[in-house]
Design an enzyme around this catalytic site. Structure first.
Site, PDB file in Angstrom:
ATOM      1  N   ASP A  71      44.384  65.706  65.336  1.00 50.74           N
ATOM      2  CA  ASP A  71      44.111  66.513  64.160  1.00 50.74           C
ATOM      3  C   ASP A  71      43.130  65.831  63.214  1.00 50.74           C
ATOM      4  OD1 ASP A  71      45.798  68.575  64.927  1.00 50.74           O
ATOM      5  OD2 ASP A  71      47.540  67.734  63.910  1.00 50.74           O
TER       6      ASP A  71
ATOM      7  N   LYS B 244      41.254  71.073  61.499  1.00 50.53           N
ATOM      8  CA  LYS B 244      40.396  71.878  60.641  1.00 50.53           C
ATOM      9  C   LYS B 244      39.173  71.077  60.234  1.00 50.53           C
ATOM     10  CE  LYS B 244      44.056  74.728  58.610  1.00 50.53           C
ATOM     11  NZ  LYS B 244      44.728  75.126  57.359  1.00 50.53           N
TER      12      LYS B 244
ATOM     13  N   MET C 144      49.727  68.208  50.440  1.00 47.44           N
ATOM     14  CA  MET C 144      48.686  69.242  50.487  1.00 47.44           C
ATOM     15  C   MET C 144      48.584  69.972  49.146  1.00 47.44           C
ATOM     16  SD  MET C 144      49.486  70.679  54.345  1.00 47.44           S
ATOM     17  CE  MET C 144      51.270  70.613  54.148  1.00 47.44           C
TER      18      MET C 144
END
Length: 509
Positions: free
Chosen positions: A42, A63, A176
């Site tokens: 990731d 991402k 986050m």
């Protein structure tokens, strides 16, 4: 589903990579990363952790700039497909796989597809990032409880009950939360926390560029915006934030705030980088060669299979240890494979790599060169000894020739290869602009390659100082017009790191 698989059978390891500092990767996670055939990783997996992998195949699924390389269902299918091909797969996830990492979803999918897997927990940034900022999530003076929440929820999920959290938990850690800090602070204020309640944001926790912003619920949003804080970041709310002044340990390290360029490819061990980081340095890995597995490992496999038939096993470098044990571990073996043999190594770093795998070397020469090792071995060998030497493809054969000329049965086995690589343009610019405090050279060849890649020593800023592991390396640097500021008296990785710290005028404990 926790036993290691048999050779050739598919298996998936869900491994927590930790918060970024490679020293926080677990021993189990590091072993799996060294032996996996495929790594699926990731965005929040740090480059230093990923560098520990020896797998040729690495698949990025995170991402990037707002887009997802693969969605979760595609990742699930990818893991099943790789396992069905008989691959040993390391699914590497930032932090801990089961702390907001969707590891539970992947584990459930693997179980449903009949794929064997193992979960390897990792150090979560919810605890590590505050700790590196000097903030304990619990402390009997200020906090008897803490909660970890995510600032991101699916629209179908109920909203976070901030009121209950504010009432029941002394410390609240939000993952986050950088992009939603204003909402988090506002909802906690609405839940009853006073505007003066302490708060902090830790950006890039445990990494060299970590930044910490402290304030209150009333000021933290403004302070974070003024500092340009971005993702990844951990938000901490609670009285424990006020303990940071007394518990700050990061800034007390000898090389805190000092950048050091390391010019060697350290493979999966990173001995010099690891030691420099432990002293607080910001390490800039800038190898001019890359250490890679052999394109054809059949000869290495055969040599490892018969390793126990030798009287002596010699490892010429730490990289040789890594790649030989990679073969041993992939075949389900361990240090006992070398039990019938005596072991010699070229230097303390190589010896440390062996000790990590449960073996104490029988011989380390005083000087870490082939000539010295040959002399020391010849004093210990019995007539007609069988010796296997593991080193680099195309490396020096002096040791093998010296031992063979003395009547011993010597096998020189290539265990890895060195491949030249271009210097990262960002590193070149940093050297030109003075953005690097030190360059650490461990060999004459690393000096030559870097100076050549830069187009001459004149492209290195006068602000950048040069440190060399010994006089031979220093002589090469000076011959190429580099100004050498420090030479280690102890010609070892440890000695070089300590010398840089000492010349930076910070005490080394």
């Amino acid at each position: 589903m926790t036993a290691d698989p048999a050779a050739g059978s598919g298996f998936v390891y869900l491994v927590g990579a930790g918060p970024g500092d490679p020293g926080l990767l677990t021993v189990r996670g590091a072993k799996i990363l060294r032996t996996a055939e495929v790594v699926v990783y990731d965005r929040l997996v740090s480059d230093d952790v990923l560098a520990m992998a020896t797998a040729r195949r690495r698949i990025y699924v995170g991402k990037s700039k707002g887009s997802q390389a693969l969605d979760q269902e595609e990742i699930n299918r990818l893991l099943v497909n790789l396992a069905s091909e008989g691959r040993r797969v390391c699914r590497l996830k930032g932090g801990d796989p089961f702390v907001f990492g969707r590891g539970g979803e992947e584990a459930a999918h693997l179980a449903g597809a009949g794929v064997d897997f193992e979960v390897v927990p990792g150090v979560t940034s919810a605890i590590a990032a505050p700790a590196y900022a000097g903030i304990p999530v619990t402390d009997r003076r200020a906090s008897a409880s803490f909660a970890c929440v995510t600032a991101h929820r699916r629209p179908s999920q109920p909203p976070i009950d901030w009121t209950s959290l504010a009432r029941s938990c002394d410390t609240i850690v939000v993952l986050m939360g950088a992009s939603r800090l204003d909402r988090v602070a506002g909802e906690l204020a609405e839940a009853g926390l006073e505007a003066s309640h302490p708060a902090a944001v830790v950006e890039s926790g445990t990494l060299p560029d970590q930044r910490v912003i402290r304030g209150t619920l009333a000021s933290i949003v403004r302070k974070a915006a003024e500092a340009g804080i971005g993702s990844p970041a951990v938000v901490v709310v609670g009285n424990v934030v006020n303990l940071a002044d007394s518990i700050d340990w990061i800034s007390r390290r000898p090389l805190h705030g000092v950048s050091v360029m390391v010019t060697r490819d350290e493979g999966s061990r990173g001995a010099l980088s690891s030691r420099l980081r432990s002293l607080g340095a910001h390490v800039l890995g800038t190898p001019t060669i890359r250490i890679l597995p052999l394109e054809d490992e059949s000869g290495l496999h055969n040599a490892v299979a018969g390793i126990g038939s030798h009287d002596w096993v010699v490892f010429a470098s730490a990289s040789a240890v890594v790649h030989v044990f990679g073969i041993i571990e992939r075949d389900g073996g361990d240090a006992r494979a070398l039990a019938p043999c005596r072991v010699a190594v070229m230097g303390r770093g190589t010896g440390a790599a062996l000790r990590e795998r449960g073996i104490l070397p029988d011989l380390i020469p005083e000087s870490y060169v082939s000539e010295s090792l040959a002399k020391a071995l010849l004093e210990k060998l019995e007539s007609g000894s069988r010796i296997v030497i593991f080193g680099a493809l195309g490396g020096r054969d002096l040791l093998a020739r010296e031992l063979g000329a003395a009547g011993h049965d010597v096998s020189l086995v290539s265990s890895y290869r060195n491949v030249p690589v271009a210097v990262d343009p960002k590193r070149v610019e940093a050297l030109k602009s003075g953005g690097v405090d030190w360059i650490a050279f461990t060999s004459s060849s690393s000096v030559t390659r870097l100076v050549k890649a830069l187009g001459g020593a004149g492209n290195i800023s006068a602000k950048t100082r040069v440190a060399c592991i010994g006089p031979t390396t220093a002589a090469t640097a000076e011959a190429l017009d580099l100004r050498v500021a420090a030479v280690s008296e102890d010609h070892t990785i440890e000695g070089l790191a300590r010398t840089i710290a000492q010349f930076s005028k910070r005490p080394v404990e």
